[in-house]
Scaffold this motif. Structure first.
Motif, PDB file in Angstrom:
ATOM      1  N   LEU A 169      42.814  29.156  37.613  1.00 27.08           N
ATOM      2  CA  LEU A 169      42.719  30.351  38.443  1.00 27.08           C
ATOM      3  C   LEU A 169      44.036  31.089  38.257  1.00 27.08           C
ATOM      4  N   TRP A 170      44.307  32.065  39.068  1.00 27.66           N
ATOM      5  CA  TRP A 170      45.593  32.750  38.950  1.00 27.66           C
ATOM      6  C   TRP A 170      45.926  33.422  40.263  1.00 27.66           C
ATOM      7  N   TRP A 171      47.173  33.818  40.375  1.00 30.73           N
ATOM      8  CA  TRP A 171      47.589  34.537  41.575  1.00 30.73           C
ATOM      9  C   TRP A 171      48.100  35.912  41.157  1.00 30.73           C
ATOM     10  N   HIS A 172      47.988  36.868  42.062  1.00 30.88           N
ATOM     11  CA  HIS A 172      48.530  38.194  41.754  1.00 30.88           C
ATOM     12  C   HIS A 172      48.781  38.974  43.034  1.00 30.88           C
ATOM     13  N   ALA A 173      49.701  39.932  42.944  1.00 26.41           N
ATOM     14  CA  ALA A 173      49.927  40.829  44.072  1.00 26.41           C
ATOM     15  C   ALA A 173      48.631  41.583  44.342  1.00 26.41           C
ATOM     16  N   HIS A 174      48.333  41.836  45.611  1.00 23.92           N
ATOM     17  CA  HIS A 174      47.121  42.582  45.941  1.00 23.92           C
ATOM     18  C   HIS A 174      47.495  43.801  46.756  1.00 23.92           C
ATOM     19  N   VAL A 175      48.545  44.479  46.297  1.00 24.51           N
ATOM     20  CA  VAL A 175      49.011  45.688  46.942  1.00 24.51           C
ATOM     21  C   VAL A 175      49.161  46.726  45.858  1.00 24.51           C
ATOM     22  N   MET A 188      33.094  42.491  38.509  1.00 25.67           N
ATOM     23  CA  MET A 188      33.027  42.444  39.967  1.00 25.67           C
ATOM     24  C   MET A 188      33.495  41.087  40.488  1.00 25.67           C
ATOM     25  N   HIS A 189      34.395  41.150  41.462  1.00 20.18           N
ATOM     26  CA  HIS A 189      35.039  39.933  41.976  1.00 20.18           C
ATOM     27  C   HIS A 189      34.811  39.822  43.476  1.00 20.18           C
ATOM     28  N   LEU A 190      34.455  38.614  43.930  1.00 19.96           N
ATOM     29  CA  LEU A 190      34.291  38.343  45.356  1.00 19.96           C
ATOM     30  C   LEU A 190      35.343  37.329  45.784  1.00 19.96           C
ATOM     31  N   HIS A 191      36.030  37.614  46.875  1.00 23.46           N
ATOM     32  CA  HIS A 191      36.998  36.670  47.425  1.00 23.46           C
ATOM     33  C   HIS A 191      36.271  35.596  48.245  1.00 23.46           C
ATOM     34  N   GLY A 192      36.857  34.400  48.297  1.00 22.56           N
ATOM     35  CA  GLY A 192      36.420  33.384  49.259  1.00 22.56           C
ATOM     36  C   GLY A 192      35.134  32.642  48.932  1.00 22.56           C
ATOM     37  N   ILE A 216      50.261  38.460  48.261  1.00 23.64           N
ATOM     38  CA  ILE A 216      49.840  37.718  47.061  1.00 23.64           C
ATOM     39  C   ILE A 216      48.459  37.133  47.330  1.00 23.64           C
ATOM     40  N   HIS A 217      47.552  37.398  46.408  1.00 20.58           N
ATOM     41  CA  HIS A 217      46.183  36.880  46.478  1.00 20.58           C
ATOM     42  C   HIS A 217      46.037  35.718  45.501  1.00 20.58           C
ATOM     43  N   TRP A 218      45.393  34.663  45.952  1.00 16.79           N
ATOM     44  CA  TRP A 218      45.191  33.456  45.142  1.00 16.79           C
ATOM     45  C   TRP A 218      43.793  33.558  44.582  1.00 16.79           C
ATOM     46  N   HIS A 219      43.705  34.251  43.476  1.00 21.28           N
ATOM     47  CA  HIS A 219      42.433  34.712  42.924  1.00 21.28           C
ATOM     48  C   HIS A 219      41.524  33.541  42.555  1.00 21.28           C
ATOM     49  N   GLY A 220      40.401  33.445  43.251  1.00 25.31           N
ATOM     50  CA  GLY A 220      39.426  32.393  42.950  1.00 25.31           C
ATOM     51  C   GLY A 220      39.566  31.158  43.817  1.00 25.31           C
ATOM     52  N   TRP A 247      36.049  39.154  53.451  1.00 25.86           N
ATOM     53  CA  TRP A 247      36.333  38.912  52.037  1.00 25.86           C
ATOM     54  C   TRP A 247      36.162  40.182  51.226  1.00 25.86           C
ATOM     55  N   PHE A 248      37.201  40.532  50.535  1.00 23.86           N
ATOM     56  CA  PHE A 248      37.168  41.733  49.709  1.00 23.86           C
ATOM     57  C   PHE A 248      36.215  41.506  48.542  1.00 23.86           C
ATOM     58  N   MET A 249      35.480  42.523  48.169  1.00 21.23           N
ATOM     59  CA  MET A 249      34.576  42.449  47.028  1.00 21.23           C
ATOM     60  C   MET A 249      34.778  43.743  46.253  1.00 21.23           C
ATOM     61  N   HIS A 250      35.213  43.618  45.003  1.00 16.48           N
ATOM     62  CA  HIS A 250      35.604  44.837  44.289  1.00 16.48           C
ATOM     63  C   HIS A 250      35.566  44.661  42.796  1.00 16.48           C
ATOM     64  N   CYS A 251      35.636  45.791  42.108  1.00 16.34           N
ATOM     65  CA  CYS A 251      35.770  45.756  40.654  1.00 16.34           C
ATOM     66  C   CYS A 251      37.214  45.383  40.339  1.00 16.34           C
ATOM     67  N   HIS A 252      37.414  44.530  39.320  1.00 18.45           N
ATOM     68  CA  HIS A 252      38.774  44.105  38.996  1.00 18.45           C
ATOM     69  C   HIS A 252      39.468  45.014  37.988  1.00 18.45           C
ATOM     70  N   PHE A 253      38.841  46.122  37.600  1.00 22.43           N
ATOM     71  CA  PHE A 253      39.585  47.174  36.904  1.00 22.43           C
ATOM     72  C   PHE A 253      40.427  47.847  37.982  1.00 22.43           C
TER      73      PHE A 253
HETATM   74 CU1  C2O Z   1      41.994  39.190  41.700  1.00 23.90          CU
HETATM   75 CU2  C2O Z   1      40.847  41.135  45.057  1.00 23.90          CU
HETATM   76  O1  C2O Z   1      41.420  40.199  43.349  1.00 23.90           O
END
Ligand code: C2O
Length: 591
Positions: A123-129, A489-493, A80-84, A546-552
């Motif tokens: 913010l929100w949380w979501h599975a990251h698998v 585009m989303h950057l973690h951390g 589970i990723h705690w997005h943002g 830190w993962f950096m990716h498109c959120h599509f």
């Molecule tokens: Cu909401 Cu790596 O994502």
């Protein structure tokens, strides 16, 4: 540290934090399990947290500690990723599959522990698998410790989570995407807070609407989250206007609009005053997409109802029989999103701002697009839609390959600074070829087309390593290669400042002078416009990977991702601590 915490099986939140209270602990147990849910005349087996869709809300006060015990009773490895959530010095709790941890295996548990400090809003949380986040997600609300907002305190918080209802096996859909994508892999419909709404029915059964009961004269804070896999959404409520006050858990300079654009990964907080005649009004979420020749998916639209308390039950007075429908932008209108996002600006008082106004240490220019790799690792092949090649998504013509044996963060922990590890390569600082990136003639995939030479992409695990406190500028360039999508585009951390956006190809000689260094919005997800670009800056001040990716989600599955590694600072309180002792072992991983 996490191991020292007693394990409580029953879900509980010790404290939601009263105004002015000291930092508290917010504790939950998330039980991940497969369950059947019935929609559109079908029972569908879905993976849920605590049986809920969307999942449970995590409500905290700024400065609180959040503890979530994840109990995995599903057949899949889960993270589970705690997005943002910035995860300052707690990268181990970031929950990015194979980036910060190996998945939590079936019938095992892991405790996520982190603070929500220096952030207020939604913010929100979501599975990251894989793409399991379609049904594994929920909202995170962080309220101010002082109890006061930089605007009048709203009467009530209203989470508005835009989601999708899937009736397909998500693992299979994910596989299809990593093998080039199937445009028949679509959700069955859009949802607002888990409800499909009355535009969907089968054999006479109409789906429920999300209903918001309002009292005239009161102000409601709608906390919008786009949790879908595929599309940016437009959101409107008939007869009402919004004041946008926050985005990605940062306050923005308030501005008034009647339409919100929210891209996957983004959150937008708006105030809505119930100041219309006491009737019924539809709230509508409509997906947008680029027009043909981009591949088209069905139109997804969900609606809920805003219902005034004193509205006449049997319609009379001035109310019409049907709830009022808002006039939505066209589903192919991507300009409304461009303007909405262009109107977001931040508060000029932000203390981080001074750091990004001067010298920039690292410049990256990242082209986002689609390309192809040759099947069976062949050095050359026919492209342009030929089945000798597989369609992939890229950053600078590299399609990201998830590590398979050990997470990047664990590898970082085991490696001396600057050592190369696990065959990880550097993400190139610019595209391998310069061409007219936004030429619409590149969109159609045709054999022998002009695009073939531009398609060539390689598959690799890439990363960029930044010195502690480096100031980093990234310019994202959306391209027209085989499609002309926007790219959230989303950057973690880290949060980053969005300095500018534009149509066409980025041109530093022209565009740098237009950067907003006075009051740029601070975000964790930037909607890079279709056939355009966006420029961001941030300070790499949080050690970790830190993962950096498109959120599509299809773009991630197809490889539009990389990792930003941030070095430890010179002191202990600028150094990432060792991993928690219950961090899942990387067993059952692929050879
Ligand atoms: Cu909401 Cu790596 O994502």
């Amino acid at each position: 540290m996490a191991a020292a915490i007693l394990f409580f099986y029953a879900a509980m939140a010790l404290s939601a934090g009263a105004a002015g209270a000291k930092a508290a602990v917010v504790e939950h147990t998330f039980l991940v399990k497969q369950e059947n849910m019935r929609h559109l005349c079908n029972d569908t087996l879905v993976t849920l947290v605590n049986g809920q869709f969307p999942g449970p809300a995590v409500e905290a006060t700024e400065g609180d500690t959040v503890i979530v015990h994840l109990v995995n009773e599903s057949p899949y490895g889960i993270t589970i990723h705690w997005h943002g959530v910035k995860q300052t010095l707690s990268c181990w709790a970031d929950g990015a599959d194979m980036i910060t941890q190996c998945p939590i295996q079936p019938n095992t548990t892991f405790t996520y522990l982190f603070n929500v400090t220096g952030q207020e809003g939604t913010l929100w949380w979501h599975a990251h698998v894989s793409i399991l986040r379609a049904t594994l997600h929920g909202i995170i609300i962080i309220r101010p410790k002082s109890g006061s907002y930089p605007f009048q305190k709203p009467h009530m918080d209203v989470p508005v989570i835009i989601g999708e209802w899937w009736q397909r096996d998500l693992m299979k859909v994910d596989k299809n995407f990593s093998n080039g994508g199937h445009f028949s892999d679509n959700p069955a419909g859009a949802t607002i807070n888990g409800k499909l709404g009355d535009l969907y029915n089968c054999s006479g059964f109409v789906e429920d609407n999300f209903v918001l009961n309002v009292e005239q004269g009161k102000t409601y804070m709608l906390r919008l989250v786009n949790a879908v896999l595929f599309s940016e959404y437009y959101f409107k409520v008939a007869g009402h206007k919004f004041t946008v006050v926050g985005a990605d858990a940062n306050y923005v300079k308030p501005y008034t609009t009647d339409v919100v654009a929210v891209a996957p990964g983004e959150t937008i907080d708006v105030l809505m005053v119930a100041d219309a005649p006491p009737c019924r009004y539809y709230m509508v979420a409509l997906a947008n997409q680029p027009p043909a020749p981009d591949p088209q998916i069905p139109v997804f639209m969900s609606r809920g109802v805003v219902q005034y308390n004193n509205a006449p039950i049997d319609v009379g007075g001035n109310c019409t029989k049907e709830a009022l429908m808002p006039e939505m932008p066209d589903q192919h209108d991507t300009l409304a999103s461009f303007y909405f996002h262009g109107n977001l600006s931040g508060l000029p008082s932000n203390p981080l701002l001074a750091q990004i106004q001067g010298h920039v240490d690292e410049h990256l220019y990242i082209a986002l697009g689609k390309g192809s790799i040759c099947k069976g690792n062949k050095p050359s092949c026919k492209r342009g839609g030929s089945d000798e090649s597989i369609e992939v998504a890229y950053m600078n013509n590299v399609s990201f390959h998830l590590p398979e044996k050990m997470s990047i963060l664990e590898a970082r922990q085991h490696t001396k600074a600057n050592g190369a590890f696990m065959g990880v390569q550097d993400l190139p600082s610019q595209p391998p070829r310069s061409f007219n990136f936004t030429d619409p003639a590149l969109i159609p995939v045709v054999p022998g087309g002009k695009l073939e030479e531009l398609e060539a992409t390689r598959k690799a695990t890439t990363m960029r390593r930044f010195a502690h406190n480096a100031v980093v500028e990234v310019v994202f360039q959306s391209t027209a290669t085989m499609q002309s999508d926007s790219n959230p585009m989303h950057l973690h951390g880290h949060d980053f400042f969005v300095l500018a956006q534009g149509h066409g190809n980025y041109n530093p000689a022209r565009d740098v002078s237009g950067y907003n260094l006075v009051d740029p919005a601070l975000k964790n997800t930037v909607q890079v416009p279709r056939l355009g670009w966006a420029a961001i800056r941030f300070v790499a001040d949080n050690p970790g990977a830190w993962f950096m990716h498109c959120h599509f989600e299809f773009h991630i599955a197809m490889g539009m991702a990389t990792v930003f590694e941030v070095a430890n600072g010179p002191t202990l309180d600028e150094t990432l601590p060792p991993p928690p002792s219950d961090l899942p072992k990387c067993t059952n991983m692929k050879e």
